[in-house]
Design an enzyme around this catalytic site. Structure first.
Site, PDB file in Angstrom:
ATOM      1  N   CYS A 199     -10.263  -5.046   0.383  1.00 57.85           N
ATOM      2  CA  CYS A 199     -11.414  -4.132   0.368  1.00 57.85           C
ATOM      3  C   CYS A 199     -12.281  -4.417  -0.863  1.00 57.85           C
ATOM      4  O   CYS A 199     -11.871  -5.127  -1.781  1.00 57.85           O
ATOM      5  CB  CYS A 199     -10.934  -2.673   0.377  1.00 57.85           C
ATOM      6  SG  CYS A 199     -10.312  -2.092  -1.218  1.00 57.85           S
TER       7      CYS A 199
ATOM      8  N   GLU B  75       0.253   5.158   0.705  1.00 59.25           N
ATOM      9  CA  GLU B  75      -0.706   6.172   1.163  1.00 59.25           C
ATOM     10  C   GLU B  75      -0.289   7.570   0.705  1.00 59.25           C
ATOM     11  O   GLU B  75       0.814   7.774   0.182  1.00 59.25           O
ATOM     12  CB  GLU B  75      -0.852   6.079   2.683  1.00 59.25           C
ATOM     13  CG  GLU B  75      -1.417   4.715   3.081  1.00 59.25           C
ATOM     14  CD  GLU B  75      -1.706   4.569   4.569  1.00 59.25           C
ATOM     15  OE1 GLU B  75      -1.244   5.404   5.365  1.00 59.25           O
ATOM     16  OE2 GLU B  75      -2.391   3.591   4.913  1.00 59.25           O
TER      17      GLU B  75
ATOM     18  N   CYS C  86      -3.999   0.518  -2.547  1.00 51.67           N
ATOM     19  CA  CYS C  86      -3.863  -0.726  -1.789  1.00 51.67           C
ATOM     20  C   CYS C  86      -2.737  -1.602  -2.359  1.00 51.67           C
ATOM     21  O   CYS C  86      -2.367  -1.477  -3.534  1.00 51.67           O
ATOM     22  CB  CYS C  86      -5.166  -1.515  -1.841  1.00 51.67           C
ATOM     23  SG  CYS C  86      -6.498  -0.822  -0.840  1.00 51.67           S
TER      24      CYS C  86
ATOM     25  N   ASN D 251       0.833  -1.200   0.000  1.00 51.00           N
ATOM     26  CA  ASN D 251       0.000   0.000   0.000  1.00 51.00           C
ATOM     27  C   ASN D 251       0.870   1.253   0.000  1.00 51.00           C
ATOM     28  O   ASN D 251       1.952   1.286   0.602  1.00 51.00           O
ATOM     29  CB  ASN D 251      -1.037  -0.007   1.131  1.00 51.00           C
ATOM     30  CG  ASN D 251      -0.480  -0.276   2.504  1.00 51.00           C
ATOM     31  OD1 ASN D 251       0.536  -0.938   2.664  1.00 51.00           O
ATOM     32  ND2 ASN D 251      -1.142   0.244   3.513  1.00 51.00           N
TER      33      ASN D 251
ATOM     34  N   CYS E  42     -10.700  -3.625  -4.219  1.00 47.97           N
ATOM     35  CA  CYS E  42      -9.657  -4.575  -4.643  1.00 47.97           C
ATOM     36  C   CYS E  42     -10.262  -5.905  -5.061  1.00 47.97           C
ATOM     37  O   CYS E  42      -9.744  -6.570  -5.962  1.00 47.97           O
ATOM     38  CB  CYS E  42      -8.629  -4.769  -3.540  1.00 47.97           C
ATOM     39  SG  CYS E  42      -7.504  -3.364  -3.443  1.00 47.97           S
TER      40      CYS E  42
ATOM     41  N   GLU F 176      -2.881  -4.709  -3.148  1.00 46.75           N
ATOM     42  CA  GLU F 176      -3.369  -5.548  -4.246  1.00 46.75           C
ATOM     43  C   GLU F 176      -3.313  -4.784  -5.565  1.00 46.75           C
ATOM     44  O   GLU F 176      -2.947  -5.327  -6.612  1.00 46.75           O
ATOM     45  CB  GLU F 176      -4.813  -5.992  -3.983  1.00 46.75           C
ATOM     46  CG  GLU F 176      -4.991  -6.867  -2.760  1.00 46.75           C
ATOM     47  CD  GLU F 176      -5.194  -6.086  -1.462  1.00 46.75           C
ATOM     48  OE1 GLU F 176      -4.695  -4.955  -1.345  1.00 46.75           O
ATOM     49  OE2 GLU F 176      -5.849  -6.645  -0.561  1.00 46.75           O
TER      50      GLU F 176
HETATM   51  N1  THU Z   1      -5.137  -1.903   2.594  1.00 46.64           N
HETATM   52  C1  THU Z   1      -4.528  -2.639   1.617  1.00 46.64           C
HETATM   53  O1  THU Z   1      -3.525  -2.215   1.031  1.00 46.64           O
HETATM   54  N2  THU Z   1      -5.061  -3.843   1.310  1.00 46.64           N
HETATM   55  C2  THU Z   1      -6.079  -4.438   1.981  1.00 46.64           C
HETATM   56  O2  THU Z   1      -6.437  -5.572   1.651  1.00 46.64           O
HETATM   57  C3  THU Z   1      -6.737  -3.734   3.083  1.00 46.64           C
HETATM   58  C4  THU Z   1      -6.346  -2.319   3.269  1.00 46.64           C
HETATM   59  C5  THU Z   1      -4.507  -0.627   2.979  1.00 46.64           C
HETATM   60  C6  THU Z   1      -5.204   0.641   2.566  1.00 46.64           C
HETATM   61  C7  THU Z   1      -4.659   1.617   3.576  1.00 46.64           C
HETATM   62  O3  THU Z   1      -3.401   2.096   3.144  1.00 46.64           O
HETATM   63  C8  THU Z   1      -4.439   0.786   4.830  1.00 46.64           C
HETATM   64  O4  THU Z   1      -4.415  -0.562   4.391  1.00 46.64           O
HETATM   65  C9  THU Z   1      -5.507   0.969   5.889  1.00 46.64           C
HETATM   66  O5  THU Z   1      -6.769   0.817   5.362  1.00 46.64           O
END
Ligand code: THU
Length: 130
Positions: free
Chosen positions: A83, A41, A50, A39, A86, A52
């Protein structure tokens, strides 16, 4: 290196200063190659991506379009669940039978198929009258 170890390794590179929730994802494409993502941000929160999505983008950039297996890991009390967005992205490039392993860094694992993760998915078939 196993798919699990690749997901764990890429997780270390996650850029998650806001949520502090680092996620790693690794997938195997149809040609057997592995792609990873973490991920990323952003201070403008909705611009974050994310793990994925990163792995899928790497696979597409390499010229592969079908994923055969996915592994996702985070430091959570229970296996990390992709999520909704994804799930839709994974379905775009993976068949319903594709196994997705959701995991914690402590070693808990839950395995489901893409079809189980996304029942009633919006697919290309819905566009057939267009
Ligand atoms: N996140 C992912 O990268 N993948 C997931 O399957 C669940 C959530 C990330 C998004 C964000 O940067 C952090 O986790 C918190 O939600």
């Amino acid at each position: 290196m196993s798919l699990k170890d690749k997901a764990l390794a890429v997780r270390d590179n996650a850029y998650a200063p806001y949520s502090k929730f680092k996620v790693g994802a690794a997938l195997i494409a149809e040609n057997g190659e592995t792609f990873v993502g973490c991920n990323v941000e952003n201070v403008a929160y909705p611009e974050g991506t994310c793990a994925e999505a990163g792995a899928i983008a790497a696979m597409i950039a390499s010229g592969q379009t079908q994923l055969m297996e996915v592994y996702i890991v985070a430091d959570a009390p229970m296996p990390v669940s992709p999520c909704g967005g994804c799930r839709q992205k994974l379905i775009e490039f993976g068949a319903g039978h594709v196994p997705v392993t959701m995991a914690t860094v402590s070693g808990l694992e839950q395995r489901m198929t893409l079809a189980d993760l996304m029942p009633g998915a919006f697919t290309e078939e819905h566009l057939e009258n267009t």
